[in-house]
Design a protein around this motif. Structure first.
Motif, PDB file in Angstrom:
ATOM      1  N   MET A   1       0.834  -1.187   0.000  1.00 42.73           N
ATOM      2  CA  MET A   1       0.000   0.000   0.000  1.00 42.73           C
ATOM      3  C   MET A   1       0.883   1.257   0.000  1.00 42.73           C
ATOM      4  O   MET A   1       0.612   2.188  -0.737  1.00 42.73           O
ATOM      5  CB  MET A   1      -0.913  -0.047   1.224  1.00 42.73           C
ATOM      6  N   ASP A   2       1.915   1.266   0.840  1.00 44.96           N
ATOM      7  CA  ASP A   2       2.800   2.425   0.925  1.00 44.96           C
ATOM      8  C   ASP A   2       3.485   2.703  -0.410  1.00 44.96           C
ATOM      9  O   ASP A   2       3.558   3.849  -0.856  1.00 44.96           O
ATOM     10  CB  ASP A   2       3.861   2.226   2.002  1.00 44.96           C
ATOM     11  N   ASN A   3       3.998   1.659  -1.040  1.00 50.58           N
ATOM     12  CA  ASN A   3       4.691   1.830  -2.318  1.00 50.58           C
ATOM     13  C   ASN A   3       3.754   2.369  -3.394  1.00 50.58           C
ATOM     14  O   ASN A   3       4.150   3.192  -4.214  1.00 50.58           O
ATOM     15  CB  ASN A   3       5.324   0.519  -2.779  1.00 50.58           C
ATOM     16  N   LYS A   4       2.503   1.899  -3.393  1.00 51.18           N
ATOM     17  CA  LYS A   4       1.519   2.377  -4.373  1.00 51.18           C
ATOM     18  C   LYS A   4       1.237   3.859  -4.155  1.00 51.18           C
ATOM     19  O   LYS A   4       1.144   4.629  -5.119  1.00 51.18           O
ATOM     20  CB  LYS A   4       0.235   1.553  -4.265  1.00 51.18           C
ATOM     21  N   THR A  30       6.489   9.705   2.752  1.00 54.10           N
ATOM     22  CA  THR A  30       5.276   9.778   3.559  1.00 54.10           C
ATOM     23  C   THR A  30       5.557  10.582   4.813  1.00 54.10           C
ATOM     24  O   THR A  30       6.487  10.290   5.549  1.00 54.10           O
ATOM     25  CB  THR A  30       4.796   8.363   3.940  1.00 54.10           C
ATOM     26  N   VAL A  31       4.739  11.598   5.048  1.00 52.71           N
ATOM     27  CA  VAL A  31       4.833  12.414   6.256  1.00 52.71           C
ATOM     28  C   VAL A  31       4.002  11.774   7.369  1.00 52.71           C
ATOM     29  O   VAL A  31       4.412  11.731   8.521  1.00 52.71           O
ATOM     30  CB  VAL A  31       4.344  13.850   5.979  1.00 52.71           C
ATOM     31  N   TRP A  32       2.830  11.264   7.006  1.00 52.41           N
ATOM     32  CA  TRP A  32       1.893  10.713   7.981  1.00 52.41           C
ATOM     33  C   TRP A  32       0.952   9.772   7.262  1.00 52.41           C
ATOM     34  O   TRP A  32       0.640   9.970   6.077  1.00 52.41           O
ATOM     35  CB  TRP A  32       1.111  11.868   8.605  1.00 52.41           C
ATOM     36  N   LYS A  33       0.500   8.729   7.949  1.00 53.51           N
ATOM     37  CA  LYS A  33      -0.512   7.832   7.382  1.00 53.51           C
ATOM     38  C   LYS A  33      -1.330   7.231   8.511  1.00 53.51           C
ATOM     39  O   LYS A  33      -0.882   7.142   9.654  1.00 53.51           O
ATOM     40  CB  LYS A  33       0.117   6.740   6.534  1.00 53.51           C
ATOM     41  N   VAL A  34      -2.541   6.837   8.160  1.00 52.41           N
ATOM     42  CA  VAL A  34      -3.424   6.191   9.122  1.00 52.41           C
ATOM     43  C   VAL A  34      -4.327   5.220   8.368  1.00 52.41           C
ATOM     44  O   VAL A  34      -4.670   5.446   7.209  1.00 52.41           O
ATOM     45  CB  VAL A  34      -4.266   7.236   9.907  1.00 52.41           C
ATOM     46  N   LYS A  35      -4.689   4.135   9.062  1.00 49.69           N
ATOM     47  CA  LYS A  35      -5.637   3.172   8.502  1.00 49.69           C
ATOM     48  C   LYS A  35      -6.846   3.146   9.412  1.00 49.69           C
ATOM     49  O   LYS A  35      -6.720   3.011  10.624  1.00 49.69           O
ATOM     50  CB  LYS A  35      -5.018   1.785   8.410  1.00 49.69           C
ATOM     51  N   ALA A  36      -8.020   3.321   8.836  1.00 48.74           N
ATOM     52  CA  ALA A  36      -9.273   3.223   9.578  1.00 48.74           C
ATOM     53  C   ALA A  36     -10.179   2.245   8.831  1.00 48.74           C
ATOM     54  O   ALA A  36     -10.546   2.498   7.681  1.00 48.74           O
ATOM     55  CB  ALA A  36      -9.941   4.589   9.686  1.00 48.74           C
ATOM     56  N   LYS A  41      -5.273   6.769   4.649  1.00 52.46           N
ATOM     57  CA  LYS A  41      -5.051   8.175   4.326  1.00 52.46           C
ATOM     58  C   LYS A  41      -3.570   8.459   4.503  1.00 52.46           C
ATOM     59  O   LYS A  41      -2.969   8.078   5.498  1.00 52.46           O
ATOM     60  CB  LYS A  41      -5.863   9.105   5.207  1.00 52.46           C
ATOM     61  N   TYR A  42      -2.992   9.140   3.500  1.00 53.47           N
ATOM     62  CA  TYR A  42      -1.580   9.498   3.507  1.00 53.47           C
ATOM     63  C   TYR A  42      -1.430  10.999   3.329  1.00 53.47           C
ATOM     64  O   TYR A  42      -2.148  11.604   2.526  1.00 53.47           O
ATOM     65  CB  TYR A  42      -0.853   8.850   2.317  1.00 53.47           C
ATOM     66  N   LEU A  43      -0.471  11.587   4.019  1.00 53.89           N
ATOM     67  CA  LEU A  43       0.032  12.919   3.706  1.00 53.89           C
ATOM     68  C   LEU A  43       1.442  12.706   3.189  1.00 53.89           C
ATOM     69  O   LEU A  43       2.278  12.106   3.869  1.00 53.89           O
ATOM     70  CB  LEU A  43       0.034  13.825   4.934  1.00 53.89           C
ATOM     71  N   ILE A  44       1.692  13.186   1.992  1.00 52.12           N
ATOM     72  CA  ILE A  44       2.933  12.887   1.290  1.00 52.12           C
ATOM     73  C   ILE A  44       3.560  14.191   0.807  1.00 52.12           C
ATOM     74  O   ILE A  44       2.856  15.132   0.449  1.00 52.12           O
ATOM     75  CB  ILE A  44       2.653  11.933   0.102  1.00 52.12           C
ATOM     76  N   SER A  45       4.887  14.229   0.784  1.00 52.16           N
ATOM     77  CA  SER A  45       5.607  15.388   0.271  1.00 52.16           C
ATOM     78  C   SER A  45       6.768  14.902  -0.584  1.00 52.16           C
ATOM     79  O   SER A  45       6.952  13.699  -0.762  1.00 52.16           O
ATOM     80  CB  SER A  45       6.112  16.258   1.436  1.00 52.16           C
ATOM     81  N   SER A  46       7.543  15.853  -1.098  1.00 51.50           N
ATOM     82  CA  SER A  46       8.713  15.508  -1.898  1.00 51.50           C
ATOM     83  C   SER A  46       9.868  16.426  -1.516  1.00 51.50           C
ATOM     84  O   SER A  46       9.681  17.404  -0.793  1.00 51.50           O
ATOM     85  CB  SER A  46       8.416  15.641  -3.397  1.00 51.50           C
ATOM     86  N   THR A  47      11.035  16.118  -2.039  1.00 55.72           N
ATOM     87  CA  THR A  47      12.219  16.933  -1.771  1.00 55.72           C
ATOM     88  C   THR A  47      12.331  18.126  -2.718  1.00 55.72           C
ATOM     89  O   THR A  47      13.280  18.893  -2.621  1.00 55.72           O
ATOM     90  CB  THR A  47      13.500  16.075  -1.860  1.00 55.72           C
ATOM     91  N   LEU A  48      11.368  18.295  -3.616  1.00 53.58           N
ATOM     92  CA  LEU A  48      11.353  19.480  -4.480  1.00 53.58           C
ATOM     93  C   LEU A  48      11.032  20.714  -3.650  1.00 53.58           C
ATOM     94  O   LEU A  48      10.266  20.645  -2.695  1.00 53.58           O
ATOM     95  CB  LEU A  48      10.306  19.322  -5.590  1.00 53.58           C
ATOM     96  N   TYR A  53       2.127  19.754  -1.158  1.00 53.66           N
ATOM     97  CA  TYR A  53       1.942  18.512  -0.427  1.00 53.66           C
ATOM     98  C   TYR A  53       0.700  17.820  -0.947  1.00 53.66           C
ATOM     99  O   TYR A  53      -0.144  18.419  -1.615  1.00 53.66           O
ATOM    100  CB  TYR A  53       1.939  18.705   1.092  1.00 53.66           C
ATOM    101  N   TYR A  54       0.598  16.542  -0.658  1.00 48.36           N
ATOM    102  CA  TYR A  54      -0.374  15.677  -1.300  1.00 48.36           C
ATOM    103  C   TYR A  54      -1.110  14.864  -0.243  1.00 48.36           C
ATOM    104  O   TYR A  54      -0.496  14.291   0.647  1.00 48.36           O
ATOM    105  CB  TYR A  54       0.337  14.738  -2.283  1.00 48.36           C
ATOM    106  N   GLU A  55      -2.423  14.838  -0.364  1.00 49.59           N
ATOM    107  CA  GLU A  55      -3.256  14.015   0.511  1.00 49.59           C
ATOM    108  C   GLU A  55      -3.844  12.915  -0.361  1.00 49.59           C
ATOM    109  O   GLU A  55      -4.509  13.183  -1.361  1.00 49.59           O
ATOM    110  CB  GLU A  55      -4.373  14.861   1.106  1.00 49.59           C
ATOM    111  N   LEU A  56      -3.565  11.686   0.005  1.00 40.58           N
ATOM    112  CA  LEU A  56      -3.991  10.543  -0.788  1.00 40.58           C
ATOM    113  C   LEU A  56      -4.847   9.644   0.091  1.00 40.58           C
ATOM    114  O   LEU A  56      -4.444   9.283   1.199  1.00 40.58           O
ATOM    115  CB  LEU A  56      -2.754   9.799  -1.286  1.00 40.58           C
ATOM    116  N   THR A  57      -6.034   9.314  -0.393  1.00 47.15           N
ATOM    117  CA  THR A  57      -6.963   8.477   0.353  1.00 47.15           C
ATOM    118  C   THR A  57      -7.284   7.245  -0.468  1.00 47.15           C
ATOM    119  O   THR A  57      -7.575   7.356  -1.657  1.00 47.15           O
ATOM    120  CB  THR A  57      -8.271   9.244   0.654  1.00 47.15           C
TER     121      THR A  57
END
Length: 80
Positions: A1-4, A30-36, A41-48, A53-57
């Motif tokens: 799931m994380d890799n996807k 990945t900055v933060w993730k949670v499973k419910a 739900k993921y909060l993701i960022s990059s080194t750019l 920032y990106y919120e992925l559900t």
């Protein structure tokens, strides 16, 4: 799931880079993730240095991913 999740965001970033520039080297993390229940739900960022920032559900019922993209405008401390 994380890799996807990382792959989805990295592909989005690459698609939206300026086509006239060389593709810079960057990492997505990945900055933060949670499973419910069956959802993630993921909060993701990059080194750019783009302030994005990106919120992925992930909706486990429908087996679908939803991507929200944000730009940090300001970080301000307000006391009291």
């Amino acid at each position: 799931m994380d890799n996807k999740a990382i792959e989805i965001v990295k592909n989005y970033i690459t698609e939206h880079l300026d086509k006239t520039d060389n593709v810079p080297e960057f990492e997505v993390y990945t900055v933060w993730k949670v499973k419910a229940l069956q959802n993630w739900k993921y909060l993701i960022s990059s080194t750019l240095f783009d302030g994005m920032y990106y919120e992925l559900t992930y909706n486990g019922d429908k087996k679908e991913w939803y991507l929200d993209v944000y730009k940090k405008i300001e970080n301000r401390c307000i006391k009291g």
